[in-house]
Design an enzyme around this catalytic site. Sequence first.
Site, mmCIF file in Angstrom:
data_model
loop_
_atom_site.group_PDB
_atom_site.id
_atom_site.type_symbol
_atom_site.label_atom_id
_atom_site.label_comp_id
_atom_site.label_asym_id
_atom_site.label_seq_id
_atom_site.Cartn_x
_atom_site.Cartn_y
_atom_site.Cartn_z
ATOM 1 N N HIS A 229 0.848 -1.188 0.000
ATOM 2 C CA HIS A 229 0.000 0.000 0.000
ATOM 3 C C HIS A 229 0.886 1.242 0.000
ATOM 4 C CE1 HIS A 229 -3.286 -2.612 2.039
ATOM 5 N NE2 HIS A 229 -3.392 -2.643 0.720
ATOM 6 N N HIS A 327 3.231 -3.486 7.013
ATOM 7 C CA HIS A 327 2.187 -2.492 6.758
ATOM 8 C C HIS A 327 2.210 -1.431 7.847
ATOM 9 C CE1 HIS A 327 -0.264 -4.340 3.465
ATOM 10 N NE2 HIS A 327 0.367 -5.423 3.876
ATOM 11 N N GLU A 400 2.137 -5.012 11.472
ATOM 12 C CA GLU A 400 1.601 -3.655 11.364
ATOM 13 C C GLU A 400 2.257 -2.759 12.403
ATOM 14 O OE1 GLU A 400 -1.579 -2.545 9.793
ATOM 15 O OE2 GLU A 400 -2.074 -4.398 8.733
#
Length: 629
Positions: A229, A327, A400
Amino acid sequence: MGDSDSEDSDGEGGLGNVSRVIIRPPGQSGKAKRGHLCFDAAFETGNLGKADLIGDFEYDLFLRPDTCNPRFRFWFNFTVDNVKQDQRVLFNIVNISKPRNLFNASLVPLVKSSSRPKWQRLPKKNVFYYRSLLHQNHYVLSFAFSFDKEDDVYQFAVAPPYSYSRLQSYLNVIDARQTDQRFVRSVLAKSVQNRNLDLLTIDHVTAKTKASRLDRGFIRVIVILCRVHPGDTPASFMCQGFIEFLIGNHPIAALLRDNFVFKIVPMVNPDGVFLGNNRCNLIGQDLNRTWQVATEYSHPTLYAIRNMLKELDNSDIYQIDFVIDLHANQSLHGCFIYGNTYEDVYRHERHLVFPRLFAANAYDYVAENTMFNADEKKVGCARRYFCERLSDTVNAYTVEVSMGGHYLKDGKTVALYTEDGCKYYRCGRNLARTFLHYYRFINVLPTPVVSEARLRRRNRPRTHHSRSRSRTRYEVKPRPKTTRCYAPIAYTNLSINYDSGGSSDEGGFSPTRPIAPGSSLFSGYRNYRRTHGSSAVTHDQYALLALKSSKYDHLGDFGGGGGVGGSRAHAYMHGRAATAEKSSKSVTFEQPLNVPPKPYLSIIDLNQLTRGCLNRKTGSFDADHHHHH
């Protein structure tokens, strides 16, 4: 009201980034004056679609959605110049697509200027996140700012940017400075817009002789993916910290390089990063939902990574142990892991080991945010795809890290991650150290006898002194003397043999034996055989009659059988026993049940002693004592 549709604009809001758009007050034209703000996002990783002046000092800013996908609007990065000294403004970002985020907790926008190139967070008191009735009840992020230097160009962003050009510069630097070839840089594929998909391979194991390779069995491979992303810029800082640690001189890094192969892809979506998207690539597809349908033409980066992993998985030399996708998270604090669930219990237990070890290494790990699932909506992400398509030995995780901050030890205070990425680098180093602990835990690497903690250097001043014994002496108060009165114990015979043998002849339970009245079906273990030759007792001591009569025992004597209360209880029990003898004539037993006598313990009732009856009880005890003598 603002002249945002001038010839300088890049079109209507949402179609592209603004490019040197000057916002003039209504009724003014011609050359822009000082104080007419100039917005620009036509640069790498930039994102701002439109700017409107709605008041004397208030501006509505519209984020540009991802290319070919209007759903995702969270990342912003733009510059403002042509400001006036001490000019105060209020910026409203009105079209954020993710209402659940950390703007009300710890996340605030960043700002830097040309004279102060280090990113700084805006004060929390100047940032507001709320529902606005003026904007169709949508969530709006507003922040106030005061420009203090006229000649500066100010840049605002939601997180510290990490561009494709910065990655290329970093890889060029570490590639040029390495002398002993600690890693190999290669281009795995080209993106749709012909940008490099870089691959770093740290492999000191395969270079060894073939004989030693056969002795080792499979060569274990660890795969790290990052920046699927484009808006997850903190993940790139964490990945850079991971790379810096592995190619550094730390003994843990040398041990990992000598025993394992690392395949690191630092930027899976280079086109989306360059364009300033939030989640999608050039054609508007979320790459973390399309692993199972990736094609060579639409998703060339995913297609190349997938083929590389399949080739490693089918190899007779290599064994993939980990596939970890890095992420950033906009709605939770700290660092945490998403894992999978498996029907195989042993694989699931093995899958839980790495997150627990990572939690022990990372000071900012939040166990409450860790989650293991097999959600059908996430079937296209790397974590779900590779755990199903590769071998059972593969552990696929999503690591994350928060865009905001992490909790301190008190569990309430939030410490923000530093804007220059130093704490994100530390997350990457903690991840690398966890691999050492994991392979020691599963006995792939030997556990050292001596701890790897740095020994105290010679002539180093001691920072901690052992606490000397206190010289203060406290007087110990003696306990008050109390009158002691020993309670006599009266018993008949406590030599009981608790035999629980299986034979029915020795008192064990037998299905053919009739059940005594008052006992349950499984009360055979209660029947015992006495060791001395006393007569067999023909009634069960646990029968209802005996249990009811026990409540009158406290009326008896305190010395062993005398007293008025004892005679009353004896008379009462004699009458009840006679009644029981009449009623027991109708009950017959095939063989007598051997049960022990009920021992009893006569002591002074402490409750009565505390009620002022000490003299009477003591006198009764003395009388009984003289009576026995």
